[in-house]
Structures are given as C-alpha cells and as structure tokens.
Enzyme design. Structure first.
Site, short mmCIF file in Angstrom:
data_model
loop_
_atom_site.label_atom_id
_atom_site.label_comp_id
_atom_site.label_asym_id
_atom_site.label_seq_id
_atom_site.Cartn_x
_atom_site.Cartn_y
_atom_site.Cartn_z
N HIS A 289 10.77 -23.25 10.09
CA HIS A 289 9.90 -23.96 10.85
C HIS A 289 8.25 -23.83 10.53
O HIS A 289 7.41 -24.63 10.85
CB HIS A 289 9.83 -23.23 12.14
N CYS B 100 3.43 -3.01 3.94
CA CYS B 100 2.47 -1.61 4.39
C CYS B 100 3.37 -0.86 5.41
O CYS B 100 4.61 -0.98 5.57
CB CYS B 100 0.85 -2.38 4.74
N GLY B 101 2.51 0.09 6.09
CA GLY B 101 3.29 0.68 7.16
C GLY B 101 3.83 -0.20 8.09
O GLY B 101 5.15 0.10 8.75
N THR B 102 3.08 -1.17 8.78
CA THR B 102 3.41 -2.04 9.82
C THR B 102 3.77 -3.45 9.51
O THR B 102 4.53 -4.14 10.22
CB THR B 102 2.35 -1.90 10.88
N GLY B 103 3.43 -3.75 8.10
CA GLY B 103 3.26 -5.14 7.91
C GLY B 103 1.87 -5.97 8.68
O GLY B 103 1.64 -6.94 8.23
N ILE B 104 1.42 -5.33 9.58
CA ILE B 104 0.36 -5.87 10.32
C ILE B 104 -1.01 -6.10 9.43
O ILE B 104 -1.60 -7.05 9.28
CB ILE B 104 -0.03 -5.21 11.46
N GLY B 105 -1.62 -5.01 8.88
CA GLY B 105 -2.80 -5.17 7.84
C GLY B 105 -2.58 -6.14 6.83
O GLY B 105 -3.44 -7.02 6.57
N MET B 106 -1.36 -6.14 6.19
CA MET B 106 -1.14 -6.99 4.94
C MET B 106 -1.10 -8.48 5.62
O MET B 106 -1.64 -9.47 4.88
CB MET B 106 0.36 -6.64 4.46
N ASP C 221 0.90 -1.16 -0.02
CA ASP C 221 -0.06 0.06 0.03
C ASP C 221 0.97 1.32 0.01
O ASP C 221 2.16 0.90 -0.15
CB ASP C 221 -0.91 -0.22 1.01
N HIS C 222 0.19 2.39 0.27
CA HIS C 222 1.08 3.69 0.16
C HIS C 222 2.06 3.73 1.37
O HIS C 222 3.49 4.21 0.99
CB HIS C 222 0.05 4.85 0.19
N ARG D 21 9.37 -32.41 12.17
CA ARG D 21 8.51 -32.11 13.04
C ARG D 21 7.94 -30.85 12.79
O ARG D 21 6.56 -30.35 13.13
CB ARG D 21 9.14 -32.05 14.53
N HIS D 22 8.43 -29.99 12.06
CA HIS D 22 7.82 -28.81 11.46
C HIS D 22 6.60 -28.91 10.60
O HIS D 22 5.63 -28.33 10.43
CB HIS D 22 8.68 -28.01 10.84
C1 RB5 Z 1 -1.69 3.00 6.36
O1 RB5 Z 1 -1.74 4.38 6.97
C2 RB5 Z 1 -1.46 1.85 7.45
O2 RB5 Z 1 -2.54 1.77 8.20
C3 RB5 Z 1 -1.21 0.71 6.53
O3 RB5 Z 1 -0.07 0.93 5.58
C4 RB5 Z 1 -0.59 -0.51 7.40
O4 RB5 Z 1 0.27 0.00 8.39
C5 RB5 Z 1 -1.97 -1.25 8.12
O5 RB5 Z 1 -1.38 -2.27 8.90
#
Ligand code: RB5
Length: 151
Positions: free
Chosen positions: A98, A65-71, A8-9, A132-133
C-alpha cells in the site's frame, strides 16, 4: 536488489542477524554502521541510509534502533523516503503493498529476532500494488514537496 543497513547501539545485534538473513537470501547489502554496542546517536546512522536510498543508490533500506521510532522519524525527514515501522508480518506486507515503503524500521527491544527476520523477509519480497495506492503515495509526495520545497 541492493539494501542499505544501519543501526544504533540499541539495534546493533539485530542488524547483524539481518545481515545473515540477507546472505542466505543472496541479497546484496552495505552496512553503514554502527559497528558495536557502544552508545551512539541514531540520526547519524539513519541519515546515510536514507540519503543513499533517496538517491537511488540502494533499492531499499533497513534501520534498527531500540524501538524503530527514532530511526523512522529521522529517515522520514529525507525527501523521497517512506520509512515504515513494522513489528508484525501483516504490517510488513501491507506497507509494501500500500505505501511502497522504501525503508523498514525495526526496534530490537520490541520484538524477538525470529519475528523480526520474518518481517524483514516478507517486507523484502512483497511488491507495491500500485493502482489506487499509487495515487495516495503521490499525494504524500505532494505534501513533501509543499513543505520541504522539493519537486
Ligand atoms: C537508544 O537508547 C534509543 O533511544 C534508540 O535506540 C531508539 O529507540 C530511539 O528511538
């Protein structure tokens, strides 16, 4: 190996750096966007990459993405995807050895490009250890089948 890329951006600039790394490693890839730093929604970019990897059209995927979390949350909704966030080289190696992770998620706002590219390189070059993995990964697949109704 063929790699599907998406961002994303918040991850656009790092995705462009990853493309240069893949070029230098002679690894084929396709970029599923985004194409600039204009604000977009990360699930729109996680979905095509996750679907292509799950379908076997690409060996691996990398999402930024910004954090990798949303993706990672979005990609892991697609059956067959094991998407791991790794912001250090130990985790990058371990999640291949693993977990047999097939998508790597990175947060451009979390780590600098130097470490991120080391993480990508190690993640791409590390083989799954099996044994095992493999039993544990199979149990994860069974959870997926139970809850998503896929076999
Ligand atoms: C975008 O502002 C941000 O929320 C996105 O890049 C990402 O970090 C979401 O998890």
């Amino acid at each position: 190996m063929k790699v599907a890329l998406g961002a994303d951006h918040g991850g656009f600039r790092l995705k462009e750096e990853i493309k240069k790394l893949l070029d230098s490693m002679d690894i084929a890839y396709e970029d599923f966007g985004c194409t600039c730093e204009e604000s977009v929604d990360y699930p729109d970019y996680a979905l095509p990459v996750a679907e292509k990897v799950a379908a076997g059209e690409f060996d691996r995927g990398i999402l930024v993405c910004g954090t990798g979390i949303g993706m990672s949350i979005a990609a892991n909704k697609v059956p067959g995807i094991r998407c791991a966030i790794a912001h250090d080289t130990f985790s990058a190696r371990a999640t291949r050895e693993h977990n047999d992770s097939n998508i790597l998620a990175l947060g451009e706002r979390v780590i600098g490009p130097g470490l991120a590219l080391d993480v990508v390189k190690i993640w791409l070059e590390t083989e799954f250890q099996g044994g095992r993995h493999a039993r544990r990964v199979e149990k994860v697949r069974e959870i997926e089948a139970k809850h998503l109704g896929v076999k």
